[in-house]
Scaffold this motif. Structure first.
Motif, short mmCIF file in Angstrom:
data_model
loop_
_atom_site.label_atom_id
_atom_site.label_comp_id
_atom_site.label_asym_id
_atom_site.label_seq_id
_atom_site.Cartn_x
_atom_site.Cartn_y
_atom_site.Cartn_z
N HIS A 71 0.83 -1.22 0.00
CA HIS A 71 0.00 0.00 0.00
C HIS A 71 0.85 1.26 0.00
CE1 HIS A 71 0.70 0.63 4.39
NE2 HIS A 71 0.85 -0.67 4.36
N ASP A 82 6.66 1.63 5.54
CA ASP A 82 5.49 0.79 5.76
C ASP A 82 4.59 0.83 4.53
OD1 ASP A 82 3.11 -0.37 6.53
OD2 ASP A 82 2.76 0.93 8.26
N GLY A 83 4.50 -0.29 3.85
CA GLY A 83 3.64 -0.37 2.66
C GLY A 83 4.36 0.01 1.39
N GLU A 116 -5.02 0.80 3.33
CA GLU A 116 -4.55 -0.28 4.21
C GLU A 116 -4.53 0.18 5.66
OE1 GLU A 116 -1.99 -2.93 6.48
OE2 GLU A 116 -1.72 -0.81 6.19
N GLU A 117 -4.15 1.45 5.87
CA GLU A 117 -3.90 1.89 7.24
C GLU A 117 -5.16 2.04 8.08
OE1 GLU A 117 -1.16 1.91 8.65
OE2 GLU A 117 0.39 2.07 7.13
N HIS A 178 7.55 -6.48 3.15
CA HIS A 178 7.17 -5.44 4.12
C HIS A 178 8.25 -5.33 5.18
CE1 HIS A 178 4.40 -3.04 6.57
NE2 HIS A 178 3.54 -3.08 5.57
N HIS A 346 -2.02 -7.13 7.59
CA HIS A 346 -1.53 -6.68 6.28
C HIS A 346 -2.57 -7.05 5.24
CE1 HIS A 346 2.51 -5.74 7.69
NE2 HIS A 346 2.51 -6.87 8.35
ZN LIG Z 1 1.79 -1.75 5.94
#
Ligand SMILES: [Zn+2]
Length: 403
Positions: A71, A82-83, A116-117, A178, A346
């Motif tokens: 993401h 992150d992502g 996603e978050e 990730h 995830h």
């Molecule tokens: Zn993530």
């Protein structure tokens, strides 16, 4: 480096990113990804929840593709990795193959999953969740942020309301790279986490009711103090978690005493318990042991105990063949690797419902994530992308036994 260029979109003063789902900035990040993917020769498809799929055509267009991705949205005070890492590692794989003029039998796809978050629109992992059939489209469109703006309107506004049906996609494999978001790889100095699954969790609210009394005149043996019951519950629960090393978890995140006065024995304690385990059976055993413990401790101390289940997420067990494929790829590259379980959710949690899925973790400094100071070394990031490349290639060319 691309990660740094992407990180300029929504850059925060403290070196992180604020690029919340379906914001103007998320739109810019998506545009940049699409531009890069087209430059790499990909065709782009966008589905009804804004998930983007960049495809590098294989020799056999009818064969189920091998997908990777993650993401581009971040937390409010999120990091650069992150992502984003999983998306750009996927792009890197395609470009490496382009440069080496390598064709694959199966097509390769890089996915960007929407929201996603979950910090702007709850719940988290919504884009992949709709594709997996966990949530329906109308539910997704109706989600509101704190200003009352809806997911559907914002998706249209940034130009990513696509036409492709948001439904399970036939894939031979889905890999997600990730950062670990935990401290294990960094502490151990291990480069690759071969992720076997995602922890399952239960959330409970427990209310322990005794009798409120004056702290001075009431002798200890004449009290019905809910703390007495809680001590047994806490000790017993930690013992359960300790017995379930290395993956069991038990957390008492919140305790409220009611009425909450320093010179009154509380009538009630209201507490939260978070229980986690990656193995579905072990998780159920932990929960039934916990329930028994609460009942026993309450009875001993003449306390009434109410247990309310607030939330349950079953564990995700990743595809064993893909997991072994990742381990073999790491070994063939001479990288240190260990089996690991994801403690965070995830998109792979949802994709595992419709296609064989597995994840690759790389270390992040001190295990810090969802934080502007999130950091990862270029060497580890490159190593993870290299493992991803080898694992995707193995499945894309069906090198191993036919699935
Ligand atoms: Zn993530």
């Amino acid at each position: 480096m691309r990660l740094q260029e992407m990180a300029t979109i929504g850059a925060t003063p403290n070196g992180g990113c604020n690029r919340q789902a379906l914001s103007e900035l998320d739109g810019e990040a998506r545009d940049l990804f699409v531009r890069w993917a087209k430059e790499a020769g990909c065709t782009i498809a966008v589905d009804q929840v804004g998930n983007i799929f960049a495809r590098r055509q294989g020799a056999d267009p009818g064969a189920e593709p091998v997908m990777t991705g993650s993401h581009l949205d971040t937390q409010v005070t999120g990091g650069k990795f992150d992502g984003v890492y999983g998306v750009l590692a996927g792009l890197e794989v395609l470009e490496t193959l382009n440069d080496a003029k390598v064709a694959t039998r199966r097509s390769l796809e890089v996915a960007v999953w929407t929201n996603e978050e979950g910090c702007r629109f709850a719940p988290a992992m919504l884009g992949s969740g709709v594709v997996a059939g966990t949530y329906d489209l109308e539910f997704a469109y109706s989600r509101q942020d704190k200003d009352g703006l809806t997911f559907g309107d914002e998706l249209r506004r940034i130009g990513y309301l696509g036409e492709l049906a948001a439904e399970p996609r036939k894939c031979a494999a889905i890999f997600e790279a990730h950062i670990e978001q935990g401290p294990i790889l960094d502490r151990e100095g291990t480069t690759i986490g071969v992720v076997e699954g995602i922890q399952g969790a239960y959330w409970f609210d427990v209310t322990l009711t005794g009798a409120s009394a004056h702290a001075g005149p009431t002798p200890m043996h004449m009290r019905r103090d809910p703390w007495r019951a809680l001590i047994g519950i806490v000790e017993g629960t930690f013992a359960l978690a300790d017995a379930g090393v290395p993956w069991a978890r038990a957390t008492f995140g919140d305790v409220k005493a009611i009425p909450g006065a320093r010179n009154t024995v509380p009538e009630k304690l209201v507490l939260s318990i978070d229980i986690r385990h990656p193995d579905p059976e072990e998780l159920e055993v932990m929960v039934s042991d916990l329930r028994r413990l609460i009942a026993e401790s309450a009875t001993v101390h003449q306390i009434d105990a109410q247990v309310e289940q607030i939330w349950h997420m079953p564990p995700t067990v990743f595809d064993p063949f893909l997991v072994s494929e990742i381990a073999e790829s790491a070994a063939s590259l001479g990288l240190s690797a260990r089996e690991i379980i994801s403690g965070a959710g995830h998109d792979s949690l949802h994709t595992a419902k419709f296609a064989p899925t597995a994840m690759i973790f790389v270390p992040c400094a001190e295990g810090v994530s969802h934080n502007e100071s999130e950091a990862a070394s270029p060497e580890d990031l490159a190593a993870g992308a290299n493992v991803l490349l080898h694992a995707m290639l193995a499945v894309a060319n069906d090198k191993k036994e036919e699935r």
